[in-house]
Design an enzyme around this catalytic site. Sequence first.
Site, mmCIF file in Angstrom:
data_model
loop_
_atom_site.group_PDB
_atom_site.id
_atom_site.type_symbol
_atom_site.label_atom_id
_atom_site.label_comp_id
_atom_site.label_asym_id
_atom_site.label_seq_id
_atom_site.Cartn_x
_atom_site.Cartn_y
_atom_site.Cartn_z
ATOM 1 N N ARG A 20 59.016 65.072 43.741
ATOM 2 C CA ARG A 20 58.268 65.625 44.876
ATOM 3 C C ARG A 20 57.930 64.533 45.862
ATOM 4 N NH1 ARG A 20 54.192 70.139 42.419
ATOM 5 N NH2 ARG A 20 55.931 70.962 41.230
ATOM 6 N N ASP A 283 55.166 80.500 39.997
ATOM 7 C CA ASP A 283 54.926 80.337 38.562
ATOM 8 C C ASP A 283 53.439 80.287 38.189
ATOM 9 O OD1 ASP A 283 54.580 77.836 39.662
ATOM 10 O OD2 ASP A 283 55.958 76.784 38.303
ATOM 11 N N ARG A 284 52.574 80.117 39.183
ATOM 12 C CA ARG A 284 51.135 80.087 38.862
ATOM 13 C C ARG A 284 50.486 81.436 39.113
ATOM 14 N NH1 ARG A 284 48.384 74.398 40.497
ATOM 15 N NH2 ARG A 284 50.042 73.085 39.678
ATOM 16 N N THR A 346 50.200 67.619 29.622
ATOM 17 C CA THR A 346 50.316 68.446 30.824
ATOM 18 C C THR A 346 51.763 68.543 31.289
ATOM 19 O OG1 THR A 346 48.079 67.933 31.536
ATOM 20 C CG2 THR A 346 49.641 68.528 33.261
ATOM 21 N N SER A 367 45.773 74.758 34.889
ATOM 22 C CA SER A 367 46.152 74.712 36.300
ATOM 23 C C SER A 367 46.762 76.041 36.750
ATOM 24 C CB SER A 367 47.130 73.570 36.518
ATOM 25 O OG SER A 367 48.234 73.701 35.632
HETATM 26 C C1 VG1 Z 1 49.990 69.884 37.983
HETATM 27 C C2 VG1 Z 1 49.210 70.610 36.910
HETATM 28 C C3 VG1 Z 1 50.095 70.871 35.703
HETATM 29 C C4 VG1 Z 1 51.342 71.648 36.146
HETATM 30 C C5 VG1 Z 1 52.045 70.890 37.258
HETATM 31 C C6 VG1 Z 1 53.224 71.667 37.820
HETATM 32 O O1 VG1 Z 1 50.407 68.618 37.495
HETATM 33 O O2 VG1 Z 1 48.068 69.894 36.541
HETATM 34 O O3 VG1 Z 1 49.367 71.570 34.744
HETATM 35 O O4 VG1 Z 1 52.222 71.812 35.069
HETATM 36 O O5 VG1 Z 1 51.138 70.642 38.331
HETATM 37 O O6 VG1 Z 1 52.829 72.929 38.284
HETATM 38 P P1 VG1 Z 1 49.613 67.255 37.801
HETATM 39 O O7 VG1 Z 1 50.428 66.180 37.171
HETATM 40 O O8 VG1 Z 1 49.513 67.148 39.279
HETATM 41 O O9 VG1 Z 1 48.261 67.413 37.184
HETATM 42 V V1 VG1 Z 1 53.699 73.664 39.507
HETATM 43 O O10 VG1 Z 1 53.117 75.160 39.739
HETATM 44 O O11 VG1 Z 1 53.765 72.453 40.564
HETATM 45 O O12 VG1 Z 1 55.324 73.739 38.934
HETATM 46 CO CO CO Z 2 54.398 76.317 40.885
#
Ligand code: VG1
Ligand code: CO
Length: 545
Positions: A20, A283-284, A346, A367
């Site tokens: 990203r 997905d969320r 995570t 999350s």
């Molecule tokens: C965040 C969340 C994590 C989730 C990830 C991807 O990661 O905390 O639980 O799996 O995003 O979600 P981080 O490393 O920023 O805490 V998504 O909906 O971006 O695929």
């Molecule tokens: Co997502």
Amino acid sequence: MIRVTTTAFDDQKPGTSGLRKTTQHFQQTHYLENFVQSIFNAMPKPSTMDKVSLVLGGDGRFYNKTAIQIIIRMAAANGISRLIIGQDGILSTPAASLLIRNYKTDGGIILSASHNPGGQNGDFGIKFNSSNGGPAAEHITNEIYQQSLNITEYFTIDHDEQDIHTLGETTLNGMTIEIIDSVSAYSTLMSQLFDFSQIKQAVAHQNLSLCFDAMHAVTGPYANEIFVNQLGFEKDLIINAIPLEDFGGGHPDPNQAHAKLLVDKMYSESGTTLGAASDGDGDRNMILGKGFFVTPSDSLAVMAANINSIKGYTSGIAGVARSMPTSRAVDKVAQANNFPHYETPTGWKFFGNLLDANKITLCGEESFGTGSNHIREKDGIWAVLFWLNLIAIKNQSVEEIVKNHWEKYGRHYYARHDYEEIDSTIAQNLFESLKELLPSLNGKVMHGQKITKTTDFSYLDPVDKSLSENQGLIIQLEPDARIIYRLSGTGTKGATLRIYLEYFETDKNNLNNDTTEMLNGLAQIAIEVANIESLTGRTSPDVIT
Ligand code: VG1
Ligand code: CO
């Protein structure tokens, strides 16, 4: 085939969920191409490329269409046999996961930065999923990173834009391209897992109503087909339903801070039985009742406690898993009902092995992510359908369902405090000092609460025995509370420090207190221990969820 000479970038290490960066970073010459070639080089595959098939699609954000065309040309040049592409290049992350499984491809490429804002000044992302449909495991993402560090050339062809709108099959340079409907396979699966006629009955006879916020992201078309066309919910209550390349300038993160319109509605007179939202790539999920917010950790626990009553899961539950910072509410359900529970780092990739080995049926993260063994990603629309089906079965409000759950299992008061865009060096130093300090805190009493244990969390995968270290710092306190620190792996600017607070309460007189008040002592301890104010200059978190 054209062989393009390139120079490696040193910043293509995938984070919690793929690579990203800001859109402009991705638009640099060769940046996307280098990473895509690294995926092709690193992905596990049959003996020759001409046997490889892949799913391709994205959440529709700015640069999605350009990236799809680049990847099509590179796939053709690399001799890939078949690409299955969502119409117009659109696939929600759960739909992509399903298609990889349905078509038995060798994996898929998903273009998304999920809940991060989009547009020319927003973020872009790319993720490789394996043949099980799930985010590639760490040994694969590490290999992609190694390839990206050593890359000297990539392959492409000189060709016009490919039509990705017309459904059906074409060929390009010997590669078959199949453009498929982005929604239909997914909606079919949903109708098999949930009792659509029961939900329809409840819409007609129990006044079951839904307001769904698609946040101008990928779920709009999925929500219209499933909630409106198939289940009969009111079309006007699918809000922000038109996908936009910049998500209407919003932050497509389904929480109380960013899905403001929905939250305001649910706390007003016009609130529906269920309020829900999904993120950029679908997905969320966020679940709300009338004037009532369900924490994602509680949502997972309620699902685990009731899963046997849902059509697709009547054969029972093998086990559950949650990411480490997710509250332990689901553990209580597992302990009471005698099924195994797992605690993973995570990121959804850690659930893949447990699901494949049939050790778990259900899993989730704090999350706003919940999912099951039906695919290998978390799944926003699925979670909303689960709640709709549960409400139809119980004929109770969201609030009643959750409060009854607390009565039975106790309540985990829970919040996450995010400090965003901290200078990366400051954040690293803060974390390193904290790590050193932790062991000395054992036994200390702060704000009336005794620290009983501190842990630097690492995970030994019970299936492939791989070890993942440095996955967060845990402070355990009496009687049953936790403070957790992590640095985010999805941000694109500076560092984000996440602090997770959890307090377990079983006293029946204390189940309906204010979350902020209940967690106030823990929040103070968290700030003091990590020295947040003096190290970062911040006096309060940027986002509380
Ligand atoms: C965040 C969340 C994590 C989730 C990830 C991807 O990661 O905390 O639980 O799996 O995003 O979600 P981080 O490393 O920023 O805490 V998504 O909906 O971006 O695929
Ligand atoms: Co997502």
